[in-house]
Design an enzyme around this catalytic site. Structure first.
Site, PDB file in Angstrom:
ATOM      1  N   ALA A 137      -5.132   0.056  -5.741  1.00 32.30           N
ATOM      2  CA  ALA A 137      -4.277   0.743  -6.712  1.00 32.30           C
ATOM      3  C   ALA A 137      -3.207   1.507  -5.939  1.00 32.30           C
ATOM      4  CB  ALA A 137      -5.118   1.693  -7.549  1.00 32.30           C
ATOM      5  N   GLY A 142      -8.634  -1.694  -5.718  1.00 29.66           N
ATOM      6  CA  GLY A 142      -8.203  -2.435  -6.915  1.00 29.66           C
ATOM      7  C   GLY A 142      -7.948  -3.907  -6.626  1.00 29.66           C
ATOM      8  N   GLU A 155     -11.242  -5.495  -6.892  1.00 29.86           N
ATOM      9  CA  GLU A 155     -11.593  -5.475  -8.322  1.00 29.86           C
ATOM     10  C   GLU A 155     -10.839  -6.580  -9.073  1.00 29.86           C
ATOM     11  OE1 GLU A 155     -10.626  -1.270  -8.336  1.00 29.86           O
ATOM     12  OE2 GLU A 155     -12.657  -0.786  -8.993  1.00 29.86           O
ATOM     13  N   GLU A 170     -12.378   3.477  -1.749  1.00 35.04           N
ATOM     14  CA  GLU A 170     -11.900   4.599  -2.572  1.00 35.04           C
ATOM     15  C   GLU A 170     -12.459   5.958  -2.151  1.00 35.04           C
ATOM     16  OE1 GLU A 170     -12.804   1.650  -3.723  1.00 35.04           O
ATOM     17  OE2 GLU A 170     -11.457   0.997  -5.326  1.00 35.04           O
TER      18      GLU A 170
HETATM   19  N1  CAA Z   1      -0.941   2.160  -2.460  1.00 31.57           N
HETATM   20  C1  CAA Z   1       0.364   2.403  -2.198  1.00 31.57           C
HETATM   21  N2  CAA Z   1       0.995   1.952  -1.072  1.00 31.57           N
HETATM   22  C2  CAA Z   1       0.266   1.206  -0.217  1.00 31.57           C
HETATM   23  C3  CAA Z   1      -1.089   0.927  -0.440  1.00 31.57           C
HETATM   24  C4  CAA Z   1      -1.689   1.426  -1.630  1.00 31.57           C
HETATM   25  N3  CAA Z   1      -2.969   1.158  -1.951  1.00 31.57           N
HETATM   26  N4  CAA Z   1      -1.558   0.194   0.603  1.00 31.57           N
HETATM   27  C5  CAA Z   1      -0.512   0.026   1.425  1.00 31.57           C
HETATM   28  N5  CAA Z   1       0.592   0.642   0.941  1.00 31.57           N
HETATM   29  C6  CAA Z   1       1.922   0.712   1.535  1.00 31.57           C
HETATM   30  C7  CAA Z   1       1.954   1.701   2.684  1.00 31.57           C
HETATM   31  O1  CAA Z   1       2.119   3.017   2.208  1.00 31.57           O
HETATM   32  C8  CAA Z   1       3.143   1.188   3.465  1.00 31.57           C
HETATM   33  O2  CAA Z   1       4.324   1.630   2.836  1.00 31.57           O
HETATM   34  P1  CAA Z   1       5.588   2.154   3.720  1.00 31.57           P
HETATM   35  O3  CAA Z   1       6.002   0.935   4.527  1.00 31.57           O
HETATM   36  O4  CAA Z   1       6.576   2.559   2.682  1.00 31.57           O
HETATM   37  O5  CAA Z   1       5.057   3.251   4.576  1.00 31.57           O
HETATM   38  C9  CAA Z   1       3.056  -0.319   3.300  1.00 31.57           C
HETATM   39  O6  CAA Z   1       2.261  -0.540   2.132  1.00 31.57           O
HETATM   40  C10 CAA Z   1       2.386  -1.035   4.450  1.00 31.57           C
HETATM   41  O7  CAA Z   1       1.115  -0.434   4.652  1.00 31.57           O
HETATM   42  P2  CAA Z   1       0.636   0.151   6.077  1.00 31.57           P
HETATM   43  O8  CAA Z   1       1.802   0.605   6.877  1.00 31.57           O
HETATM   44  O9  CAA Z   1      -0.461   1.135   5.813  1.00 31.57           O
HETATM   45  O10 CAA Z   1       0.054  -1.187   6.745  1.00 31.57           O
HETATM   46  P3  CAA Z   1      -1.080  -1.281   7.852  1.00 31.57           P
HETATM   47  O11 CAA Z   1      -1.078  -2.699   8.307  1.00 31.57           O
HETATM   48  O12 CAA Z   1      -0.931  -0.230   8.868  1.00 31.57           O
HETATM   49  O13 CAA Z   1      -2.450  -1.003   7.056  1.00 31.57           O
HETATM   50  C11 CAA Z   1      -4.014  -1.216   5.232  1.00 31.57           C
HETATM   51  C12 CAA Z   1      -2.886  -1.892   6.059  1.00 31.57           C
HETATM   52  C13 CAA Z   1      -5.246  -1.043   6.125  1.00 31.57           C
HETATM   53  C14 CAA Z   1      -4.342  -2.141   4.074  1.00 31.57           C
HETATM   54  C15 CAA Z   1      -3.524   0.155   4.735  1.00 31.57           C
HETATM   55  O14 CAA Z   1      -2.272  -0.002   4.122  1.00 31.57           O
HETATM   56  C16 CAA Z   1      -4.437   0.815   3.766  1.00 31.57           C
HETATM   57  O15 CAA Z   1      -5.472   1.338   4.157  1.00 31.57           O
HETATM   58  N6  CAA Z   1      -4.064   0.839   2.462  1.00 31.57           N
HETATM   59  C17 CAA Z   1      -4.786   1.555   1.452  1.00 31.57           C
HETATM   60  C18 CAA Z   1      -6.108   0.845   1.106  1.00 31.57           C
HETATM   61  C19 CAA Z   1      -6.860   1.629   0.061  1.00 31.57           C
HETATM   62  O16 CAA Z   1      -7.294   2.733   0.283  1.00 31.57           O
HETATM   63  N7  CAA Z   1      -7.036   1.018  -1.139  1.00 31.57           N
HETATM   64  C20 CAA Z   1      -7.735   1.637  -2.240  1.00 31.57           C
HETATM   65  C21 CAA Z   1      -6.759   2.337  -3.116  1.00 31.57           C
HETATM   66  S1  CAA Z   1      -7.566   3.303  -4.369  1.00 31.57           S
HETATM   67  C22 CAA Z   1      -8.005   2.210  -5.581  1.00 31.57           C
HETATM   68  O17 CAA Z   1      -7.812   1.010  -5.473  1.00 31.57           O
HETATM   69  C23 CAA Z   1      -8.632   2.828  -6.799  1.00 31.57           C
HETATM   70  C24 CAA Z   1      -9.162   1.897  -7.801  1.00 31.57           C
HETATM   71  O18 CAA Z   1     -10.193   1.263  -7.623  1.00 31.57           O
HETATM   72  C25 CAA Z   1      -8.557   1.830  -9.099  1.00 31.57           C
END
Ligand code: CAA
Length: 261
Positions: free
Chosen positions: A67, A112, A115, A135
């Site tokens: 998400a 998400g 999911e 999460e």
């Molecule tokens: N939401 C918003 N933006 C996201 C994102 C997310 N879930 N995941 C990645 N991005 C964005 C980053 O902010 C980044 O944006 P900028 O270039 O503007 O800075 C871009 O995508 C590239 O990401 P990274 O620079 O972080 O890339 P990386 O290769 O270093 O890492 C990753 C990749 C390990 C997937 C890392 O991006 C990450 O950990 N993302 C979040 C994963 C996460 O926590 N997901 C769960 C979200 S909560 C949820 O999903 C709730 C639910 O069940 C409803």
């Protein structure tokens, strides 16, 4: 219908491809994207000629990285609940489509994203795919059905571990736990997915739809009632031209030519 954050295409007759298309944000799911996934799934599902739907993410890095954290972070409790319900609605629309749906996971499949993949009927993945429900690292629970679908798919203990630790797993482990059906190299993944879609599209489509319905509706019933459901589906097939053609083709030792009637 045109969409901003998803693409809905028909690469071949009867085969739909839904692509979550925000590669710069690793296809993170904001509210608009969730609504568009639900609407695009419904659009494909409403086509009587549809045979199968593939779901993937744009770019070569992620299926969907979860998400959208930048949208969620400022939510009130009520807005959080509404956002969760929005995702639930979209994914349930996808899950209950009358045709088989396949997640084609080409990279990070987190939160998400997992999911979304679990709302498809099964998952094909590239050898670089990574899966997880991270999460709790953000101080939140899964919100689009992860606590429920992961436990149903891989069992309570494995789901409990993955969700409470936030540990990400590589594709071999995801396959071993039954989350992923098949693994392919990244450059052959979509071709293999299309091959599988073609196989399904060539079958008797009414039988395919009835079989999906029986599996999906039967899984929450006791075995006696679930078997009644199957008998009804089986019986209904005898009213179709496709059954007559399929059985005659077998006896005449030739390929069946199904019409979906
Ligand atoms: N939401 C918003 N933006 C996201 C994102 C997310 N879930 N995941 C990645 N991005 C964005 C980053 O902010 C980044 O944006 P900028 O270039 O503007 O800075 C871009 O995508 C590239 O990401 P990274 O620079 O972080 O890339 P990386 O290769 O270093 O890492 C990753 C990749 C390990 C997937 C890392 O991006 C990450 O950990 N993302 C979040 C994963 C996460 O926590 N997901 C769960 C979200 S909560 C949820 O999903 C709730 C639910 O069940 C409803």
């Amino acid at each position: 219908m045109s969409y901003e954050n998803v693409l809905l295409e028909q690469p071949e007759a009867g085969i739909y491809l839904l692509t979550v298309n925000r590669p710069k944000a690793l296809n993170a799911l904001n509210s608009r994207t969730l609504d568009e996934i639900g609407a695009a799934a419904a659009e494909a599902g409403a086509d009587p000629e549809a045979r199968v739907l593939l779901v993937t993410g744009a770019g070569d890095k992620a299926f969907v990285a979860g998400a959208d954290i930048s949208e969620m972070r400022a939510y009130t409790a009520l807005e959080g609940k509404t956002f969760s319900q929005r995702g639930m609605r979209a994914f349930r629309a996808l899950e209950t489509l009358p045709i088989p749906t396949i997640a084609v996971v080409n990279g990070f499949c987190l939160g998400g994203g997992l999911e979304l993949a679990m709302s498809c009927d099964w998952i094909l993945a590239s050898d670089s795919a990574r899966f997880g429900q991270p999460e709790v690292s953000l101080g939140v629970t899964p919100g689009f059905g992860g606590t429920q679908r992961l436990a149903r798919l891989v069992g309570r203990a494995v789901a409990m571990e993955l969700i409470t630790t936030g540990r990400q797993v590589k594709v071999e482990e995801a396959k071993a736990m039954g989350l992923v059906n098949h693994v392919f190299s990244a450059d052959t993944l979509m071709a293999e997915a299309l091959k599988q879609a073609r196989t399904i599209a060539a079958k008797g489509s009414i039988a395919v739809r009835l079989a999906k319905e029986a599996i999906q509706c039967g899984q929450d019933l006791d075995l006696d009632n679930a078997c009644v459901l199957e008998s009804k589906a089986f019986g209904l097939c005898f009213s179709t031209a496709d059954l007559k053609e399929g059985m005659l083709a077998f006896l005449e030792k030739r390929a069946a030519e199904f019409t979906g009637r």
